[in-house]
Write a protein that holds these residues in place. Structure first.
Motif, PDB file in Angstrom:
ATOM      1  N   GLN A   9      -1.907 -13.654 -12.936  1.00  0.00           N
ATOM      2  CA  GLN A   9      -2.195 -14.871 -13.705  1.00  0.00           C
ATOM      3  C   GLN A   9      -3.671 -15.185 -13.531  1.00  0.00           C
ATOM      4  OE1 GLN A   9       0.411 -16.522 -15.341  1.00  0.00           O
ATOM      5  NE2 GLN A   9      -1.116 -17.791 -16.337  1.00  0.00           N
ATOM      6  N   VAL A  10      -4.378 -15.395 -14.657  1.00  0.00           N
ATOM      7  CA  VAL A  10      -5.809 -15.685 -14.584  1.00  0.00           C
ATOM      8  C   VAL A  10      -6.142 -16.959 -15.340  1.00  0.00           C
ATOM      9  CG1 VAL A  10      -6.458 -13.242 -14.358  1.00  0.00           C
ATOM     10  CG2 VAL A  10      -6.429 -14.294 -16.611  1.00  0.00           C
ATOM     11  N   THR A  11      -7.274 -17.553 -14.979  1.00  0.00           N
ATOM     12  CA  THR A  11      -7.811 -18.685 -15.715  1.00  0.00           C
ATOM     13  C   THR A  11      -8.796 -18.156 -16.745  1.00  0.00           C
ATOM     14  OG1 THR A  11      -9.658 -18.973 -14.180  1.00  0.00           O
ATOM     15  CG2 THR A  11      -7.638 -20.205 -13.702  1.00  0.00           C
ATOM     16  N   GLY A  12      -9.107 -18.959 -17.741  1.00  0.00           N
ATOM     17  CA  GLY A  12     -10.144 -18.588 -18.697  1.00  0.00           C
ATOM     18  C   GLY A  12      -9.624 -18.109 -20.037  1.00  0.00           C
ATOM     19  N   ILE A  13      -8.307 -17.992 -20.186  1.00  0.00           N
ATOM     20  CA  ILE A  13      -7.752 -17.567 -21.469  1.00  0.00           C
ATOM     21  C   ILE A  13      -7.173 -18.787 -22.175  1.00  0.00           C
ATOM     22  CG2 ILE A  13      -6.029 -16.150 -22.642  1.00  0.00           C
ATOM     23  CD1 ILE A  13      -6.291 -14.127 -20.401  1.00  0.00           C
ATOM     24  N   LEU A  39      -1.747 -15.231 -24.236  1.00  0.00           N
ATOM     25  CA  LEU A  39      -2.399 -16.540 -24.282  1.00  0.00           C
ATOM     26  C   LEU A  39      -1.973 -17.468 -23.148  1.00  0.00           C
ATOM     27  CD1 LEU A  39      -2.383 -17.150 -28.139  1.00  0.00           C
ATOM     28  CD2 LEU A  39      -4.270 -16.417 -26.690  1.00  0.00           C
ATOM     29  N   MET A  40      -0.980 -17.054 -22.370  1.00  0.00           N
ATOM     30  CA  MET A  40      -0.564 -17.850 -21.212  1.00  0.00           C
ATOM     31  C   MET A  40      -1.345 -17.451 -19.955  1.00  0.00           C
ATOM     32  SD  MET A  40       3.509 -17.956 -22.014  1.00  0.00           S
ATOM     33  CE  MET A  40       3.878 -18.806 -20.499  1.00  0.00           C
ATOM     34  N   GLY A  41      -2.282 -16.510 -20.102  1.00  0.00           N
ATOM     35  CA  GLY A  41      -3.115 -16.101 -18.977  1.00  0.00           C
ATOM     36  C   GLY A  41      -2.521 -15.013 -18.111  1.00  0.00           C
ATOM     37  N   GLN A  42      -1.467 -14.371 -18.590  1.00  0.00           N
ATOM     38  CA  GLN A  42      -0.875 -13.261 -17.844  1.00  0.00           C
ATOM     39  C   GLN A  42      -1.542 -11.961 -18.271  1.00  0.00           C
ATOM     40  OE1 GLN A  42       3.163 -13.904 -19.072  1.00  0.00           O
ATOM     41  NE2 GLN A  42       3.653 -15.006 -17.204  1.00  0.00           N
TER      42      GLN A  42
END
Length: 69
Positions: A9-13, A39-42
């Motif tokens: 899981q990442v931030t920035g998307i 688009l959920m950051g996965q």
């Protein structure tokens, strides 16, 4: 060759353009075999652990503005 696969899981998307920017950030990375983001950051990554590492891939993502949660 030992392939590793992990979903992180990442931030920035926030939009489709962000997903394209992430793809550009990882493009050409030696040892990266597959990358997919939603688009959920996965972000799902598969890589050859003899050519690159999880930490190296996370470092490239960080350079592009994407941080692991």
């Amino acid at each position: 060759m030992a392939t590793q696969t992990e979903t992180i899981q990442v931030t920035g998307i926030r939009c489709e353009k962000c997903v394209m920017r992430l793809a550009g950030t990882l493009q050409g990375t030696d040892g990266l075999e597959y990358a997919n983001a939603n688009l959920m950051g996965q972000v799902t990554l598969s890589w050859d652990d003899e050519k690159t590492s999880r930490d190296a891939l996370l470092g490239k993502l960080a350079l592009g503005g994407f941080r692991e949660l």
